[in-house]
Design a protein around this motif. Sequence first.
Motif, PDB file in Angstrom:
ATOM      1  N   THR A 197      56.079  33.987  43.017  1.00 20.07           N
ATOM      2  CA  THR A 197      55.016  34.898  43.449  1.00 20.07           C
ATOM      3  C   THR A 197      53.702  34.144  43.549  1.00 20.07           C
ATOM      4  OG1 THR A 197      56.128  36.700  42.280  1.00 20.07           O
ATOM      5  CG2 THR A 197      53.858  37.074  42.924  1.00 20.07           C
ATOM      6  N   LYS A 198      52.890  34.628  44.493  1.00 23.75           N
ATOM      7  CA  LYS A 198      51.582  34.000  44.703  1.00 23.75           C
ATOM      8  C   LYS A 198      50.508  35.101  44.735  1.00 23.75           C
ATOM      9  CE  LYS A 198      51.068  32.022  48.673  1.00 23.75           C
ATOM     10  NZ  LYS A 198      51.199  31.051  49.784  1.00 23.75           N
ATOM     11  N   PHE A 199      49.558  35.046  43.781  1.00 21.50           N
ATOM     12  CA  PHE A 199      48.417  35.958  43.749  1.00 21.50           C
ATOM     13  C   PHE A 199      47.204  35.237  44.345  1.00 21.50           C
ATOM     14  CE2 PHE A 199      51.129  37.873  40.582  1.00 21.50           C
ATOM     15  CZ  PHE A 199      50.919  39.242  40.776  1.00 21.50           C
ATOM     16  N   THR A 200      46.523  35.902  45.282  1.00 20.96           N
ATOM     17  CA  THR A 200      45.368  35.300  45.949  1.00 20.96           C
ATOM     18  C   THR A 200      44.143  36.189  45.756  1.00 20.96           C
ATOM     19  OG1 THR A 200      46.786  34.302  47.630  1.00 20.96           O
ATOM     20  CG2 THR A 200      44.435  34.458  48.137  1.00 20.96           C
ATOM     21  N   VAL A 201      43.096  35.628  45.171  1.00 15.64           N
ATOM     22  CA  VAL A 201      41.811  36.320  44.984  1.00 15.64           C
ATOM     23  C   VAL A 201      40.837  35.760  46.015  1.00 15.64           C
ATOM     24  CG1 VAL A 201      39.906  36.801  43.416  1.00 15.64           C
ATOM     25  CG2 VAL A 201      42.259  36.654  42.531  1.00 15.64           C
ATOM     26  N   ILE A 202      40.200  36.689  46.761  1.00 16.13           N
ATOM     27  CA  ILE A 202      39.246  36.297  47.810  1.00 16.13           C
ATOM     28  C   ILE A 202      37.852  36.745  47.374  1.00 16.13           C
ATOM     29  CG2 ILE A 202      38.592  36.522  50.240  1.00 16.13           C
ATOM     30  CD1 ILE A 202      41.513  37.184  50.840  1.00 16.13           C
ATOM     31  N   VAL A 238      38.259  42.265  39.945  1.00 16.69           N
ATOM     32  CA  VAL A 238      38.071  41.653  41.268  1.00 16.69           C
ATOM     33  C   VAL A 238      37.185  42.552  42.135  1.00 16.69           C
ATOM     34  CG1 VAL A 238      39.233  41.017  43.416  1.00 16.69           C
ATOM     35  CG2 VAL A 238      40.185  40.305  41.224  1.00 16.69           C
ATOM     36  N   GLN A 239      37.418  43.855  42.088  1.00 13.73           N
ATOM     37  CA  GLN A 239      36.578  44.786  42.849  1.00 13.73           C
ATOM     38  C   GLN A 239      35.128  44.723  42.387  1.00 13.73           C
ATOM     39  OE1 GLN A 239      38.147  48.785  42.975  1.00 13.73           O
ATOM     40  NE2 GLN A 239      40.224  48.075  43.385  1.00 13.73           N
ATOM     41  N   LEU A 240      34.912  44.609  41.074  1.00 16.94           N
ATOM     42  CA  LEU A 240      33.545  44.511  40.561  1.00 16.94           C
ATOM     43  C   LEU A 240      32.851  43.245  41.049  1.00 16.94           C
ATOM     44  CD1 LEU A 240      34.027  45.776  36.891  1.00 16.94           C
ATOM     45  CD2 LEU A 240      32.824  46.951  38.749  1.00 16.94           C
ATOM     46  N   ASN A 241      33.623  42.222  41.344  1.00 17.10           N
ATOM     47  CA  ASN A 241      33.063  40.986  41.894  1.00 17.10           C
ATOM     48  C   ASN A 241      33.047  40.994  43.420  1.00 17.10           C
ATOM     49  OD1 ASN A 241      32.646  38.559  39.730  1.00 17.10           O
ATOM     50  ND2 ASN A 241      34.180  40.021  39.004  1.00 17.10           N
ATOM     51  N   GLN A 242      33.215  42.198  43.991  1.00 16.37           N
ATOM     52  CA  GLN A 242      33.171  42.399  45.441  1.00 16.37           C
ATOM     53  C   GLN A 242      34.189  41.511  46.166  1.00 16.37           C
ATOM     54  OE1 GLN A 242      29.159  42.059  46.907  1.00 16.37           O
ATOM     55  NE2 GLN A 242      28.353  43.587  45.483  1.00 16.37           N
ATOM     56  N   GLY A 243      35.358  41.381  45.558  1.00 15.99           N
ATOM     57  CA  GLY A 243      36.424  40.601  46.158  1.00 15.99           C
ATOM     58  C   GLY A 243      37.670  41.434  46.375  1.00 15.99           C
ATOM     59  N   THR A 244      38.719  40.789  46.837  1.00 18.49           N
ATOM     60  CA  THR A 244      40.012  41.444  47.039  1.00 18.49           C
ATOM     61  C   THR A 244      41.099  40.559  46.440  1.00 18.49           C
ATOM     62  OG1 THR A 244      40.260  40.386  49.210  1.00 18.49           O
ATOM     63  CG2 THR A 244      39.273  42.592  49.157  1.00 18.49           C
ATOM     64  N   ILE A 245      42.229  41.179  46.091  1.00 17.60           N
ATOM     65  CA  ILE A 245      43.361  40.447  45.550  1.00 17.60           C
ATOM     66  C   ILE A 245      44.617  40.901  46.277  1.00 17.60           C
ATOM     67  CG2 ILE A 245      43.649  42.121  43.658  1.00 17.60           C
ATOM     68  CD1 ILE A 245      44.687  39.759  41.960  1.00 17.60           C
ATOM     69  N   THR A 246      45.462  39.954  46.631  1.00 17.35           N
ATOM     70  CA  THR A 246      46.721  40.238  47.313  1.00 17.35           C
ATOM     71  C   THR A 246      47.848  39.483  46.622  1.00 17.35           C
ATOM     72  OG1 THR A 246      46.383  38.383  48.863  1.00 17.35           O
ATOM     73  CG2 THR A 246      45.585  40.562  49.542  1.00 17.35           C
ATOM     74  N   VAL A 247      49.070  39.950  46.890  1.00 18.75           N
ATOM     75  CA  VAL A 247      50.251  39.311  46.317  1.00 18.75           C
ATOM     76  C   VAL A 247      51.233  39.031  47.448  1.00 18.75           C
ATOM     77  CG1 VAL A 247      51.303  41.554  45.793  1.00 18.75           C
ATOM     78  CG2 VAL A 247      52.070  39.510  44.583  1.00 18.75           C
ATOM     79  N   SER A 248      51.900  37.883  47.380  1.00 18.99           N
ATOM     80  CA  SER A 248      52.854  37.498  48.421  1.00 18.99           C
ATOM     81  C   SER A 248      53.911  36.597  47.797  1.00 18.99           C
ATOM     82  CB  SER A 248      52.145  36.778  49.567  1.00 18.99           C
ATOM     83  OG  SER A 248      51.462  35.623  49.099  1.00 18.99           O
TER      84      SER A 248
END
Length: 454
Positions: free
Chosen positions: A441-446, A424-434
């Motif tokens: 659980t919910k994983f979100t890639v931005i 995700v970092q290599l794609n210049q994005g971020t990932i969060t978990v909630s």
Amino acid sequence: MPAKQPRTYADIIRHSFTSLLTTIGIVIVLTVSVTLVVDQLLRAQNQAEQLSASLQTSQVTNFQDWLAINRSSGLNSHNTFVFIKNANGSTTSLLPHGNALANASTWSVPFTHLTYFKGLGLFFAETLKTGGRTYHLYIGMHVLVGNLHVLIAVLIIAIGLSLLIGLFFVRRLAKRISAPTIQLAQAAQQAAANPETTQTELPQPQEPVEISQLAKDFNQLLASQNGRLQRERQFISDASHELRTPIATIRGNIKLIERRGDKHPEVIPESLGFIDQESLRMQHLIENLLHLSRADRAEVTLQPLNIAQLTQSVVTHYQPLVTQPLSFIGPGDPVMALGDTDMLHQILTALLDNAHKYSPADQPITVTVAQSAGQITVTVADQGTGIPVADRAHIFERFYRVDASRSSKIEGSGLGLAIVSQLVQLNQGTITVSDNDPRGTKFTVILQATDELA
């Protein structure tokens, strides 16, 4: 030509201060000297004008007339000489000792009224023609020369004393300024001498501000290095632990076959099954380690991609592999983002694998694609057991397992989410978990949205 030796703070400050004081001293000497010379020349010119006016009026021809004029004008007869050239070519001196001046060798200073008489000194010269006579006026500049000598001597002494006193204070100043830098450099050298140990913070002086900021930056760098070193140690320890278990199992089953294989051939298929299972586990672990290693060194060129189409395709192809029902929610229009197709495919597959492992067989897994405020969000939500809040900060670390008691029950090496985070970092994005609603659980890639079409 030998290379120039680098200089210390003290050397640079001393050299700069000495050059500054010397330059200031030279400027002062030149300024005062020029001012004094100009003043004396103006005075001499004024005297010459007064004397010329008197001579034009009186047209003296002898020493007595000259004395009378000299007394009335206030001129210094010991410092002023007048020679008269008559029409017949003869020369008359108005002072008894003026013949020595008339017979001395002379040298005129260019562009000035100054004339130097050998052995007698410097004089201001003026010529006046009146009544058939030519008067040569010479006003001595002895006072000027003497004053210049005294002035220059005083200035040189003053500048020399200033240099001595200044260098003493500059030495102390340079030592005071360079002390924090030297201390910082020594601490950095000690840290560099032990690169494998956790480094303590470097001393951070309050002043100078630049050195304080440099020490702060160094400490931030050391903190980052210490964290990286700690993670590498933990990574090696965890990798060794993960590899030790399957290797021990494989060796144990091989020994079992060697000891009991002849008399109890029934143990051979079971042992070979364990060996195959553990070797497969080792293979997956090594492949994941290679993925992480490649991701750390990867250079990615991001391109516009239709994330909705890619995500829906992954969900469609993944559904036959799992028992949980998968659903995709996304817009019908293209949703364009910058990314790498293979890496995003790997990210989605890994998140679906994670949701599959930690969700009941009959609970749904939902994948959602949405766009807002220049960002694309891809969410993978499950109805599993969820992740405690305390563990969420660590789940993307290598070999981290949320529930140690279930580590042996659920397949995996603890590297999947670490690989996802790196990709995700290599794609210049971020990932969060909630948390998911009502549970799970919910994983979100931005990712970054783009208007370009693929």
